[in-house]
Design an enzyme around this catalytic site. Structure first.
Site, PDB file in Angstrom:
ATOM      1  N   GLU A  35     -39.314  51.902  -8.323  1.00  0.00           N
ATOM      2  CA  GLU A  35     -40.459  53.453  -7.288  1.00  0.00           C
ATOM      3  C   GLU A  35     -39.981  54.231  -7.146  1.00  0.00           C
ATOM      4  O   GLU A  35     -38.872  54.276  -6.905  1.00  0.00           O
ATOM      5  CB  GLU A  35     -41.264  52.923  -5.940  1.00  0.00           C
ATOM      6  N   ASN A  86     -46.230  52.453  -2.278  1.00  0.00           N
ATOM      7  CA  ASN A  86     -46.615  53.427  -1.878  1.00  0.00           C
ATOM      8  C   ASN A  86     -46.571  54.470  -2.820  1.00  0.00           C
ATOM      9  O   ASN A  86     -48.022  54.837  -2.147  1.00  0.00           O
ATOM     10  CB  ASN A  86     -46.257  53.822  -0.409  1.00  0.00           C
ATOM     11  N   ASN A 184     -52.407  49.312  -4.519  1.00  0.00           N
ATOM     12  CA  ASN A 184     -51.379  48.720  -4.417  1.00  0.00           C
ATOM     13  C   ASN A 184     -51.744  49.339  -2.378  1.00  0.00           C
ATOM     14  O   ASN A 184     -51.618  50.734  -1.941  1.00  0.00           O
ATOM     15  CB  ASN A 184     -50.427  49.845  -4.416  1.00  0.00           C
ATOM     16  N   GLU A 185     -51.213  47.848  -1.418  1.00  0.00           N
ATOM     17  CA  GLU A 185     -52.018  47.622  -0.794  1.00  0.00           C
ATOM     18  C   GLU A 185     -52.761  48.509  -0.096  1.00  0.00           C
ATOM     19  O   GLU A 185     -53.082  49.487   1.654  1.00  0.00           O
ATOM     20  CB  GLU A 185     -50.806  47.968   0.331  1.00  0.00           C
ATOM     21  N   TYR A 252     -41.914  40.155   3.400  1.00  0.00           N
ATOM     22  CA  TYR A 252     -41.081  40.081   3.737  1.00  0.00           C
ATOM     23  C   TYR A 252     -40.244  39.752   5.002  1.00  0.00           C
ATOM     24  O   TYR A 252     -40.708  39.382   5.505  1.00  0.00           O
ATOM     25  CB  TYR A 252     -40.889  42.069   3.767  1.00  0.00           C
ATOM     26  N   GLU A 308     -44.392  42.147  -4.343  1.00  0.00           N
ATOM     27  CA  GLU A 308     -43.318  43.092  -3.241  1.00  0.00           C
ATOM     28  C   GLU A 308     -42.701  42.169  -2.544  1.00  0.00           C
ATOM     29  O   GLU A 308     -43.571  41.157  -1.896  1.00  0.00           O
ATOM     30  CB  GLU A 308     -43.716  44.209  -2.909  1.00  0.00           C
TER      31      GLU A 308
END
Length: 555
Positions: A35, A86, A184-185, A252, A308
């Protein structure tokens, strides 16, 4: 020839069925993530302008850290997701092409830094080519035209303004980038472009449709969600299901040893149990995706991309900000005395905390979960750990060198020393019942969410080589202190295995659950390899807190 430890009665039986494969383990599950503007992933990681350790020549490869590149080549990198994360949502890819010195420096809105744009599309794709990795580009799904032009720039073979720019930038032929993420998200309010499910589904459909018009061969990853999954996933599948190949899922784990370890709690049991949480979530989502795909009239569900994942080392937000240590890990700082004031509240991720032996067992357990997912109706066929370099990654780079973290060795064990054919595998043996931490999910009071579950001491995954001539049995022994002796039984025959195996293991000679590698001690957590170990009757004593891969040559 090595021998197994003496006087260990059989405590567990590992049953392996080589006759009825469960599915295929795709190499892409061992993928990675970089990233931009993120704690040394790119600048100071894979790319370090002006460093004596970097390529100093002209051209797109100038600044590539050669020591990092060598470690990536040694491991073998199947795929890399970039530019985030992000960072993806506000990113304009055209800022990162052309003359480096003429590229705009931008205020970066995901992590609150400034982005130099000196490492952009051409640099990333050249870096992937140098390490032999498949690139996985992620677009923010906020402008269809921007996405279309990015695919045109990278993949289109015709003569247009964008393909001429690619030629002018040193690459006349199409890159043929296969993997593309669509957002993304977007379910998260922290994300630029956050929106409800129906709005994301409509935007993703339009992006996917027109990106495919540029290149029909691309593989598209749409955004799934870890929360309110049915409400999010139903409209996404209804609107985009025929245009996408994968749905993403982000998971996570969480570790607290950074602060509980000051009071004698290294959090080991909670860390090594969390693959059980991953398995619960993946199984639940795989079945939901299959059901909603059928409801949407799809011929088959998309695969899952765990694009992720990692385990977060949490620490009190009241502590001084962590910084990178010159030897790897976190730099020295003055911490307050006593326990943190708010318990589990007010925590943040330490992005410089090194990967530990306990983490290594966690990673191995997650790989077993991904192997078993090959039998699910929507299997995980791609996964990308956060991160590859620095920021809790497999490789730690500092100005004076780079080192393999403990996690690097887990990837090496599984992607380079096991097989691609997943086999049905069961374990009968000792276990404990525990309140399994549900990753980094916390309630209103700050306490970690838990769910009662059975945590076996031994977790096993068996695999065949592509030619069917070698059986690999990977075993995690989660028990902190005790070896567990087990008999591996092939196809119901207790005598069905050779009496000798090749053995690779990790953690056997390390007693500290928080042991980590550093530039000055690079092999503290490393793989031990023995070519001929006696396994009479398929028996082997798996050492405490270890990961072991047995390899048997079959007739």
């Amino acid at each position: 020839m090595s021998r197994i430890p003496e006087a260990h009665p059989v405590q567990a039986v590992i049953e392996v069925d080589t006759r009825h494969p469960a599915g295929r383990i795709e190499r892409d599950i061992y993928g990675h993530f970089l990233e931009s503007a993120f704690f040394g992933n790119i600048e100071g990681g894979v790319f370090d302008d002006g460093s004596p350790l970097s390529d100093g020549g002209p051209g797109v490869r100038a600044g590539f850290r050669q020591d990092v590149l060598a470690l990536c080549r040694e491991l073998g990198i199947p795929n890399v997701r970039w530019p985030g994360g992000n960072f993806t949502s506000p990113y304009h890819w055209e800022d990162g092409i052309g003359d480096r010195d003429a590229r705009p420096r931008r205020l970066e809105l995901a992590w609150g830094s400034e982005e130099s744009n000196r490492f952009g599309t051409d640099e990333f794709l050249a870096w992937c080519a140098d390490v032999g990795a498949e690139p996985f580009l992620v677009h923010g799904c906020r402008s269809v035209d921007d996405a279309v032009r990015w695919v045109e720039y990278t993949n289109y073979a015709g003569d247009t303004a964008y393909t001429r720019r690619r030629k002018d930038n040193g690459h006349p032929d199409p890159y043929r980038v296969r993997y593309w993420g669509v957002g993304n998200e977007p379910y998260g309010p922290w994300q630029m472009g956050h929106r409800p499910a129906a709005e994301y589904a409509a935007a993703a459909r339009e992006h996917a449709r027109f990106m495919r018009l540029v290149d029909p061969e691309i593989k598209l990853v749409a955004c799934g969600s870890p929360w309110q999954q049915e409400e999010w996933t139903r409209p996404v599948l209804q609107q985009t299901g025929r245009l996408i190949d994968y749905l993403s899922l982000h998971l996570y784990g969480a570790a607290t040893h950074s602060y509980t370890g000051r009071h004698g709690d290294d959090d080991y049991e909670a860390v090594v149990a969390q693959p059980v949480y991953f398995e619960q979530r993946i199984e639940e989502y795989a079945h939901l995706v299959a059901e909603l795909s059928a409801e949407a009239g799809l011929e088959r569900p998309p695969a899952l991309a765990l694009d992720e994942w990692n385990i977060r080392h949490l620490e009190p937000a009241e502590w001084p900000e962590p910084c990178p240590g010159p030897d790897g890990g976190t730099g020295v700082r003055e911490l307050p005395e006593g326990a943190p004031a708010d318990g589990a509240r007010g925590l943040r991720v330490n992005r410089y905390s090194p990967r530990t032996l306990a983490d290594a067992l966690f990673y191995a357990g997650v790989f077993h979960t991904l192997h078993r997912s090959s039998a699910l109706p929507a299997p995980v066929t791609m996964a990308n750990t956060v991160n590859l370099v620095n920021a809790n990654g497999l490789i730690v780079a500092r100005p004076n060198g780079a080192v393999k973290s403990a996690s690097y060795h887990v990837w090496d064990l599984y992607q380079n020393h096991t097989g691609p054919v997943a086999l049905p595998t069961t374990v009968e043996g000792p276990a404990r019942t525990a309140a399994v931490r549900q990753g980094d999910n916390r309630g209103p009071g700050g306490d970690f969410a838990t769910r009662l579950g059975v945590v076996p001491h031994l977790d096993a995954s068996a695999m065949l080589s592509a030619d069917g001539r070698r059986l690999h049995v990977a075993v995690v022994n989660r028990h902190r202190d005790a070896a567990v002796s087990a008999r591996v039984v092939r196809d119901g025959d207790p005598g069905g295995l050779p009496a000798v195996a090749e053995v690779r293991d990790l953690g056997v000679e390390v007693d500290d659950m928080l042991a980590a590698n550093s530039l000055s001690d690079p092999d503290r957590v490393a793989v031990r390899h023995r070519r001929a170990v006696e396994t009479p009757g398929g028996c082997y004593a798996f050492p405490a807190h270890s990961v072991t891969v047995l390899a048997f040559d079959l007739d």
